[in-house]
Write an enzyme that holds these catalytic residues in place. Sequence first.
Site, mmCIF file in Angstrom:
data_model
loop_
_atom_site.group_PDB
_atom_site.id
_atom_site.type_symbol
_atom_site.label_atom_id
_atom_site.label_comp_id
_atom_site.label_asym_id
_atom_site.label_seq_id
_atom_site.Cartn_x
_atom_site.Cartn_y
_atom_site.Cartn_z
ATOM 1 N N ASP A 121 33.565 8.181 -21.371
ATOM 2 C CA ASP A 121 34.022 8.696 -22.745
ATOM 3 C C ASP A 121 34.697 10.005 -22.654
ATOM 4 O O ASP A 121 35.763 10.402 -23.244
ATOM 5 C CB ASP A 121 33.135 8.516 -23.901
ATOM 6 N N ARG A 160 33.371 -1.658 -28.761
ATOM 7 C CA ARG A 160 34.556 -1.939 -29.283
ATOM 8 C C ARG A 160 35.558 -2.578 -28.384
ATOM 9 O O ARG A 160 35.685 -2.176 -27.134
ATOM 10 C CB ARG A 160 35.146 -0.668 -29.740
ATOM 11 N N SER A 211 30.379 4.787 -21.195
ATOM 12 C CA SER A 211 29.900 6.185 -21.407
ATOM 13 C C SER A 211 28.383 6.476 -20.629
ATOM 14 O O SER A 211 27.693 6.809 -21.330
ATOM 15 C CB SER A 211 29.675 6.601 -22.697
HETATM 16 C C1 GLC Z 1 25.425 10.227 -22.105
HETATM 17 C C2 GLC Z 1 25.978 9.721 -21.272
HETATM 18 C C3 GLC Z 1 27.207 10.133 -20.612
HETATM 19 C C4 GLC Z 1 28.358 10.136 -21.962
HETATM 20 C C5 GLC Z 1 27.513 11.133 -23.105
HETATM 21 C C6 GLC Z 1 28.356 10.984 -24.202
HETATM 22 O O1 GLC Z 1 25.057 11.628 -21.955
HETATM 23 O O2 GLC Z 1 24.982 9.550 -20.016
HETATM 24 O O3 GLC Z 1 28.050 9.595 -19.477
HETATM 25 O O4 GLC Z 1 29.468 10.833 -21.490
HETATM 26 O O5 GLC Z 1 26.465 10.326 -23.311
HETATM 27 O O6 GLC Z 1 28.582 9.568 -24.776
#
Ligand code: GLC
Length: 446
Positions: free
Chosen positions: A196, A78, A142
């Site tokens: 995130d 996004r 993330s």
């Molecule tokens: C996975 C990623 C992590 C992220 C989570 C939620 O666990 O390793 O970095 O925060 O997904 O998206």
Amino acid sequence: MGNMIADTRNNFLARLESVFSVTSEDAREIIGHFHQDMRHGLAGGASSLKMLPAFICRPKGTEAGSFLALDLGGTHFRILVVDLDGRGRAAATAVSKFTIPQALMGGNGESLFNFMADGIRTFFDSHKLGDKQVYDLAFTFSFPMEQQAVSSGILIEWTKGFSAIGVAGRDVMALLTQAMTRKGLRHVRATALANDTVGTLMAGCYEDPACDLGVILGTGTNACYPEQGERIRKNPALGACREMIVNLEWGNFDKLKSSVYDQQVDNASCNAGRQRLEKMVSGMYMGEIARRIIEEMTAHSLLFAGHGPSLLTREYALATEHLSWLAAGTDIFTGLGLIDISAADRQTIREIGRIVSERSSRIAGTAIAAVVTWMDPALVMNHTIAIDGALFEKFPGYENAMKAIIRELFGNNAARIKLKHVRDGSGIGSAIIAAVAASGQCPPRL
Ligand code: GLC
């Protein structure tokens, strides 16, 4: 005969329920292990919790400005322009969403970053954003990153089914900047890079200063919280920091009792042995756990009279969304092409969905309880937990089951823990991170 099958089926479900149970006793034990791994992780020792400093602290709520936010972490990429008004309000004024082709998730890293840069070019063109203004870029990435500053970070390893080659071990902000340069996008300044969970915590704090935990319960699961610099022993340079947000990467926590289905899901995944909690809790995997249970019950003639539909023998054919609709009382069976399914089979599948999702929510509640008691052992303060992700937002009964385990653990004190849904932490929150970073207020020294 029919009764015998019903009895065996009920026995199977009863055994399943007990294997998947998380009692308050189990939860207390998990919390102890969690604290131990947090301690080791912060000290740089062997631990399933990575405890990654994010090189940012919480916002004051007065940050203002307009930011370009990118969000990569699930099935979509996004791009947003986010405006902060300096009074705790944030709004996305332009948004574009691109589906990431499966081939790019597991292909060559450079193609993935080119795809993002192309998306930014399209975004600028379609929203008629000129090339004159320089935009501060906030990139929500993330995945676990090792950071030494808020504007850069090295990918430690991919999670959630991503496996693009040539990215792990490299600075993802540099890879993005190079791709943008290749596409002639020079009026973008790389300001902030964050997980995130950090965006979610920031978005929660922007509205509510009592917020001290950011949690994602979606495709993946994870959390971050504000830590005192002196407790981050693996990085003595942070000792003088009053506060530093730490990304736990709790999805990798590995001290939970797991079932044979969890082991199968893990073995068949592209990151076997890793992200064991995530594979028991998050939206990417719950449907698949349920599907494997259904497969086994069918093999024992406890479902579909032993002749299950071939559809359900395909990995990931059952999505967590299906379990969510099932819990809401919607008929998922016709959509899955299962026409002649008996009432007993429907009921059994619904029961499997309940057992799998209840375990997920009780582990999530336990993990929250673990981090809260790490910050505040006697639970004397109020804690607002900012949570984003479809599991928490949409799965019927999920939030209530989280609250139930928190109540079992803390009794009346559970009222001090407030679970709050924060919308779009990874979009809005990343802009707040960029604003805090640009203001130079973080990380604060003593
Ligand atoms: C996975 C990623 C992590 C992220 C989570 C939620 O666990 O390793 O970095 O925060 O997904 O998206």
